[in-house]
Design a protein around this motif. Sequence first.
Motif, PDB file in Angstrom:
ATOM      1  N   ALA A  79     -40.465  30.716 -78.032  1.00 44.31           N
ATOM      2  CA  ALA A  79     -39.971  29.920 -76.907  1.00 44.31           C
ATOM      3  C   ALA A  79     -41.039  28.959 -76.423  1.00 44.31           C
ATOM      4  CB  ALA A  79     -39.536  30.846 -75.773  1.00 44.31           C
ATOM      5  N   ASN A  85     -34.280  30.198 -78.154  1.00 43.33           N
ATOM      6  CA  ASN A  85     -35.361  29.874 -77.233  1.00 43.33           C
ATOM      7  C   ASN A  85     -34.848  29.058 -76.053  1.00 43.33           C
ATOM      8  OD1 ASN A  85     -37.953  30.883 -78.626  1.00 43.33           O
ATOM      9  ND2 ASN A  85     -36.782  29.924 -80.255  1.00 43.33           N
ATOM     10  N   ARG A 140     -35.694  37.394 -75.531  1.00 40.01           N
ATOM     11  CA  ARG A 140     -36.143  36.224 -76.283  1.00 40.01           C
ATOM     12  C   ARG A 140     -37.538  36.423 -76.852  1.00 40.01           C
ATOM     13  NH1 ARG A 140     -31.417  33.600 -77.037  1.00 40.01           N
ATOM     14  NH2 ARG A 140     -30.205  33.950 -75.181  1.00 40.01           N
TER      15      ARG A 140
END
Length: 235
Positions: A15, A220, A10
């Motif tokens: 995020a 995210n 990720r």
Amino acid sequence: MTPHRKNHPRNAAAAALVLALVPLTAAGPAGAAPTAPASSYEMYQLEDAISLLVEADEDRTGYTPAAFPHWNAGQDPGDLCDTGREVLLTEAVEAPDTSANCTLSGGRWHSYYDNQSTSSLRDLTVLHAVPLVEAWGSGARNWTAERREAYANDQGANGSLNVVLTRTARERGDQNINQWHPPADSALCRYAKDWVATKLRWGLTVDKNENEALKFLADNDPCESFWVIYRPAPA
């Protein structure tokens, strides 16, 4: 039916940004997939569901609300409730009283867009997860009138129609998901899930900006645990 899942690294910075906006929503034990209601349903993690969407330029020219007749007699014409009132009855957290001609009184509803509850019917609107004009520009302009009516009155999928506060419905208007999201931080992932499920159910396309906004959300942590469950709309 086997659920579809994909794992990859990720983007930590992105995020962190979304985490500031949306609290992580638990969806059961870590890594656990929800149970689809029937084998005729498709089930994907949000990120993988988005990858199934077809990207194409949007064309809203020629749209008129009259192209999507609503509300019609609903799922049960004998109850004298149109689609809008049937949705209000279905989504009530405290059931209203129903009198002649499906006049509703009392009851209580929760608008997940706002994370607020109300007992005031005049403050509520039944809203399409994907606006009618957005559907038109994403492929519905090529449908028959009967199919557009079926879309506008779709009670065959959770999330296609939602009871929300009227002021929020007015704020959203015809805006795409890259232009507007619900005011409640807790609603964003569910809103994206409903949007994607509706587009897949009806075979609607996404434009470039819309697709990028959806991918950003799905990539995210707050939204990665969300699953899209849908069944293709009847032909």
